[in-house]
Design an enzyme around this catalytic site. Structure first.
Site, short mmCIF file in Angstrom:
data_model
loop_
_atom_site.label_atom_id
_atom_site.label_comp_id
_atom_site.label_asym_id
_atom_site.label_seq_id
_atom_site.Cartn_x
_atom_site.Cartn_y
_atom_site.Cartn_z
N ASP A 1 -4.03 8.26 11.44
CA ASP A 1 -2.52 7.61 11.62
C ASP A 1 -1.76 8.22 13.00
O ASP A 1 -2.28 9.29 13.50
CB ASP A 1 -1.77 8.16 10.45
CG ASP A 1 -2.21 7.54 8.80
OD1 ASP A 1 -2.16 6.30 8.99
OD2 ASP A 1 -2.56 8.23 8.09
N GLU B 1 0.72 -1.07 0.02
CA GLU B 1 -0.06 0.03 0.06
C GLU B 1 0.78 1.30 -0.16
O GLU B 1 1.96 1.28 0.89
CB GLU B 1 -0.71 0.19 1.29
CG GLU B 1 -1.75 -1.25 1.38
CD GLU B 1 -2.51 -1.14 2.96
OE1 GLU B 1 -2.29 0.00 3.42
OE2 GLU B 1 -2.97 -2.21 3.22
#
Length: 271
Positions: free
Chosen positions: A64, A53
């Site tokens: 994140d 990815e």
């Protein structure tokens, strides 16, 4: 050129036929530089990752943790653009033949244009997109273009997702389902826990798509644990941290290749 959803599906079918989970690596484009990021992607694939990815760096990566936020900041300060993300996809795919996806928040695509983004991703040989913050009920226009170009649309499910919600998500997703193993932001964890196993069980009850687990895996022991119940093990922060901590680019590349090899061994221990 159409996208590579079939390559992604065939790769995940192959790992299943080998009675093991796939190893899926995540790295942001443009980190530590565009060329360095491309080299890092090639290194994790050389080390044993099955799928990769490519993160599209975002100024507000709300899902994140601090490691990936730091990497995104470095990439953005370096001037990374969507064209660099597409170049990373293209060079990784052409060099390795592995399935390459983009993981991105919705806002950059919305601003860039759905048709333009999907067309360029397919032309680069991309296999699809992971879209963690795109609501399923607002995804029809994206899916229309992605489906027409042979790109997977991977949605994210979480332990908080109710069974009815899981059915709604998996009914329209493609490629695989990304199961976030823990509530909260990404990052390495001491244990990936029972929440992930329960989420995989509930998700599988709604779909035949592979269910791959991310958020938290950082070593072979954890990879083996997750591989015992999931179709894929997704690792991101652990790779990024190695590059952040490395004294130079060569050391960082060696470190991520070594970790990929360790994790690849971990996902195979159950077969």
């Amino acid at each position: 050129m159409s996208g590579n959803i079939k390559l992604l599906s065939d790769t995940l079918a192959k790992t299943r036929s080998e009675d093991r989970a796939a190893l899926i690596a995540y790295l942001p484009a443009g980190f530590p530089t565009v060329d360095g990021g491309i080299a890092a992607v090639k290194a994790v694939l050389a080390g044993g990752a099955d799928v990769v990815e490519i993160g599209l760096p975002h100024s507000d990566p709300v899902l994140d943790g601090p490691v990936i936020q730091t990497a995104d900041d470095i990439a953005l300060r370096g001037g990374v653009k969507i064209a660099d993300v597409m170049r990373t996809v293209r060079e990784a795919y052409e060099a390795t033949g592995a399935p390459v996806l983009v993981m991105t928040y919705w806002n950059p695509i919305d601003r860039y244009g759905i048709e333009r983004f999907t067309t360029e991703l397919a032309a680069a040989g991309g296999a699809g997109c992971i879209l963690p913050d795109l609501p399923v009920q607002e995804s029809a226009q994206w899916r229309k273009h992605a489906d027409a170009l042979g790109l997977a649309t991977v949605f994210v499910v979480a332990p908080s997702s109710q069974d009815e919600r899981l059915r709604t998500i998996t009914a329209v997703g493609s490629g695989f389902v990304y199961a976030a193993s823990l509530m909260g932001v990404t990052g390495t964890r001491v244990s990936v826990g029972e929440q992930a196993q329960d989420l995989v069980r509930r998700t599988r009850a709604t779909t035949d798509l592979p269910v791959c687990v991310g958020l938290g895996v950082s070593n072979a022991v954890q990879a083996e644990e997750v591989a015992g119940f999931a179709d894929g093990v997704i690792v991101g922060s652990a790779f990024v941290k190695l590059i952040l901590d490395a004294p130079d680019e060569a050391a960082g590349l060696a470190a991520v290749r070594s970790l990929a090899a360790e994790l690849a061994e971990g996902v195979r221990r159950n077969n």
